[in-house]
Design an enzyme around this catalytic site. Structure first.
Site, PDB file in Angstrom:
ATOM      1  N   ARG A  47       0.835  -1.201   0.000  1.00  0.00           N
ATOM      2  CA  ARG A  47       0.000   0.000   0.000  1.00  0.00           C
ATOM      3  C   ARG A  47       0.869   1.251   0.000  1.00  0.00           C
ATOM      4  O   ARG A  47       1.916   1.291   0.647  1.00  0.00           O
ATOM      5  CB  ARG A  47      -0.911   0.012   1.228  1.00  0.00           C
ATOM      6  CG  ARG A  47      -1.876  -1.155   1.309  1.00  0.00           C
ATOM      7  CD  ARG A  47      -2.569  -1.174   2.659  1.00  0.00           C
ATOM      8  NE  ARG A  47      -3.422  -2.350   2.816  1.00  0.00           N
ATOM      9  CZ  ARG A  47      -3.999  -2.706   3.962  1.00  0.00           C
ATOM     10  NH1 ARG A  47      -3.801  -1.966   5.046  1.00  0.00           N
ATOM     11  NH2 ARG A  47      -4.753  -3.777   4.015  1.00  0.00           N
TER      12      ARG A  47
ATOM     13  N   ARG B 289       9.358   7.982   5.053  1.00  0.00           N
ATOM     14  CA  ARG B 289       9.257   9.429   5.216  1.00  0.00           C
ATOM     15  C   ARG B 289       9.823   9.880   6.567  1.00  0.00           C
ATOM     16  O   ARG B 289      10.400  10.965   6.671  1.00  0.00           O
ATOM     17  CB  ARG B 289       7.802   9.869   5.055  1.00  0.00           C
ATOM     18  CG  ARG B 289       7.295   9.720   3.625  1.00  0.00           C
ATOM     19  CD  ARG B 289       5.801   9.966   3.532  1.00  0.00           C
ATOM     20  NE  ARG B 289       5.444  11.287   4.027  1.00  0.00           N
ATOM     21  CZ  ARG B 289       4.185  11.658   4.287  1.00  0.00           C
ATOM     22  NH1 ARG B 289       3.188  10.803   4.110  1.00  0.00           N
ATOM     23  NH2 ARG B 289       3.939  12.880   4.722  1.00  0.00           N
TER      24      ARG B 289
ATOM     25  N   ASP C  90       0.795   5.641   0.495  1.00  0.00           N
ATOM     26  CA  ASP C  90       0.047   6.701   1.159  1.00  0.00           C
ATOM     27  C   ASP C  90      -0.390   7.780   0.190  1.00  0.00           C
ATOM     28  O   ASP C  90       0.038   7.811  -0.980  1.00  0.00           O
ATOM     29  CB  ASP C  90       0.910   7.349   2.250  1.00  0.00           C
ATOM     30  CG  ASP C  90       1.291   6.372   3.348  1.00  0.00           C
ATOM     31  OD1 ASP C  90       0.539   5.402   3.566  1.00  0.00           O
ATOM     32  OD2 ASP C  90       2.340   6.582   3.982  1.00  0.00           O
TER      33      ASP C  90
END
Length: 276
Positions: free
Chosen positions: A49, A212, A51
């Protein structure tokens, strides 16, 4: 029949990969296109997945269908119904034992960062941005503290749903490209010349916002705000409060999963080739 697809997308206009009530996700758009082409409901499972705002170069999905159509038909037919910033790159029939997520042996991400006194324009949304120059050697030294198997709780978002924070990072590669022809020698930490940095991560799996959050720490170290050894202390603190703020999603790309060669799936797609 079980089909696997490689999918590339620009994540700027979407709320991430996973289906939501809004319908404004990559999965929602892909499944709607597949369903229109197949004239029946199609549900997909992805390799990893992404973001909101994160891009995909070769996301891999699988789905089951009673239809027997040529791979090229799945590519062209599905792309007919997709928006221009999402495209199926390839399609291939796979055994029922193949699972896009469960069969992956590694996942790779790249973060593309513009170092420049001026913010991005043409590349807006496609690269991260820092104003102050970075020290590549300091960032590479810091990255060494993250290689191998560790508890990455300090780099985990509060909304992360992973069962375990223990992951294995196999490689972090940091390179610099300045755009001159021919490229000049790498510059020191106080060089203000515009350039691009590429951070490439390979691991068995990643936590929500993990890259991140690592990027935030690497940039703090690259700018001299923290020494390289600080990365180890952040890692060992097992607390999100110990790390730097989460960095922008703009320059983050899911390069794709890696599979055993026995599956015979493509390891490269055209969507790779433009990335610095």
């Amino acid at each position: 029949m079980r089909m696997a697809l490689g999918v590339g997308y620009n994540g700027q206009g979407y709320n991430g990969w996973q289906s939501q009530v809004s319908g404004n996700t990559i999965q929602d758009k892909l499944e709607a296109a597949l369903s229109r082409f197949a004239t029946e409901r199609v549900s997909t499972v992805c390799a990893g997945r992404t973001d909101t705002g994160v891009h995909g170069l070769m996301q891999v999905v699988h789905f089951d269908t009673p239809l027997d159509r040529l791979p090229a038909s799945w590519v062209r037919g599905t792309n007919t119904f997709l928006p221009p910033d999402i495209a199926v790159q390839w399609a291939q029939a796979v055994p029922d034992s193949f699972h896009s997520r469960g069969s992956a042996i590694a996942r790779r991400y790249a973060y593309v960062l513009l170092q420049s006194p001026v913010r991005p324009s043409v590349e807006a949304g496609r690269v991260g941005w820092v104003y102050h120059p970075l020290d590549g050697n300091a960032m590479r030294a810091a990255a060494e503290h993250l290689l191998g198997e560790h508890d990455f709780t300090s780099f985990r978002a509060s909304a992360c749903q992973a069962k375990s924070p223990v992951k294995t990072l196999r490689q972090i590669r940091i390179t610099r490209r300045d755009g001159t022809q021919p490229p000049r020698a790498p510059c020191g930490p106080h060089d203000w010349s515009p350039c691009y940095w590429r951070f490439e991560f390979e691991g068995n799996a990643f936590l929500h916002h993990m890259i991140r959050n690592i990027m935030g720490c690497l940039i703090a170290i690259g700018q001299g705000k923290q020494p390289p050894e600080w990365m180890r202390s952040v890692r060992d603190a097992l607390s999100r409060d110990a790390a730097a703020p989460t960095f922008s999603p703009d320059g983050l790309y899911f390069i794709g999963p890696s599979y055993d060669a026995a599956w015979g799936l493509p390891s490269h797609a055209a969507a790779y080739d433009w990335l610095p």
